[in-house]
Design an enzyme around this catalytic site. Structure first.
Site, PDB file in Angstrom:
ATOM      1  N   HIS A  64       1.034  -1.122   0.049  1.00 36.35           N
ATOM      2  CA  HIS A  64      -0.040   0.073   0.126  1.00 36.35           C
ATOM      3  C   HIS A  64       0.931   1.149  -0.081  1.00 36.35           C
ATOM      4  O   HIS A  64       1.895   1.130   0.208  1.00 36.35           O
ATOM      5  CB  HIS A  64      -0.998  -0.121   1.223  1.00 36.35           C
ATOM      6  CG  HIS A  64      -0.441   0.699   2.397  1.00 36.35           C
ATOM      7  ND1 HIS A  64      -0.689   1.915   2.633  1.00 36.35           N
ATOM      8  CD2 HIS A  64       0.002   0.132   3.431  1.00 36.35           C
ATOM      9  CE1 HIS A  64      -0.226   2.064   3.936  1.00 36.35           C
ATOM     10  NE2 HIS A  64       0.536   1.092   4.513  1.00 36.35           N
ATOM     11  N   CYS A  65       0.237   2.347  -0.226  1.00 35.61           N
ATOM     12  CA  CYS A  65       0.923   3.576  -0.339  1.00 35.61           C
ATOM     13  C   CYS A  65      -0.041   4.679  -0.117  1.00 35.61           C
ATOM     14  O   CYS A  65      -0.983   4.421   0.679  1.00 35.61           O
ATOM     15  CB  CYS A  65       1.454   3.968  -1.635  1.00 35.61           C
ATOM     16  SG  CYS A  65       0.272   4.115  -3.120  1.00 35.61           S
ATOM     17  N   GLY A  66      -0.143   5.916  -0.505  1.00 38.81           N
ATOM     18  CA  GLY A  66      -0.848   6.825  -0.068  1.00 38.81           C
ATOM     19  C   GLY A  66      -2.220   6.837  -0.674  1.00 38.81           C
ATOM     20  O   GLY A  66      -3.232   7.171  -0.403  1.00 38.81           O
TER      21      GLY A  66
END
Length: 124
Positions: free
Chosen positions: A71-73
């Protein structure tokens, strides 16, 4: 969960709620590919940090016991790194739709920063 086939490998896209349930059940390894600064300011409790700038798909743990979810932003960087992992030989990997923003929008708990003290604080 959405599933996409890419050159015989599988890229899964999980919702934040699916990630939360699997994380609580200890069925996944959640890997955050954001920057160390982003992670320090706020992150999902239990997520490991493997920043995109240093990402080496060959160093990812095996998925025999637990699936890997990146996951990221917003979901853009994690999808990109998931595709890098597939290109490096992973046969299946997942990323979280909407990233950390989607997690917060779903009102799921996370560790943030108490602005008055700079200390970590459970939020959400």
């Amino acid at each position: 969960m959405k599933t996409e086939k890419i050159d015989g490998a599988t890229l899964d896209t999980w919702t934040p709620e699916e990630v939360k349930a699997a994380l609580d059940a200890r069925e996944i390894v959640l890997i955050d590919v954001r920057t160390p600064q982003e992670y320090m300011f706020e992150h999902i409790e239990g997520a490991l940090l493997f920043p995109m700038a240093f990402f080496d798909a060959r160093a990812l743990p095996g998925q025999e016991g637990k699936r890997i979810v990146l996951h990221c932003g917003s979901g853009v960087r994690s999808e990109k790194m998931a595709k890098v992992a597939l290109e490096a030989g992973a046969d299946r990997i997942a990323h979280m739709e909407g990233g950390f923003g989607g997690w917060k929008q779903a009102k799921l708990p996370y560790v943030g920063t108490e602005m008055s003290t700079g200390a970590p604080k459970r939020m959400g």
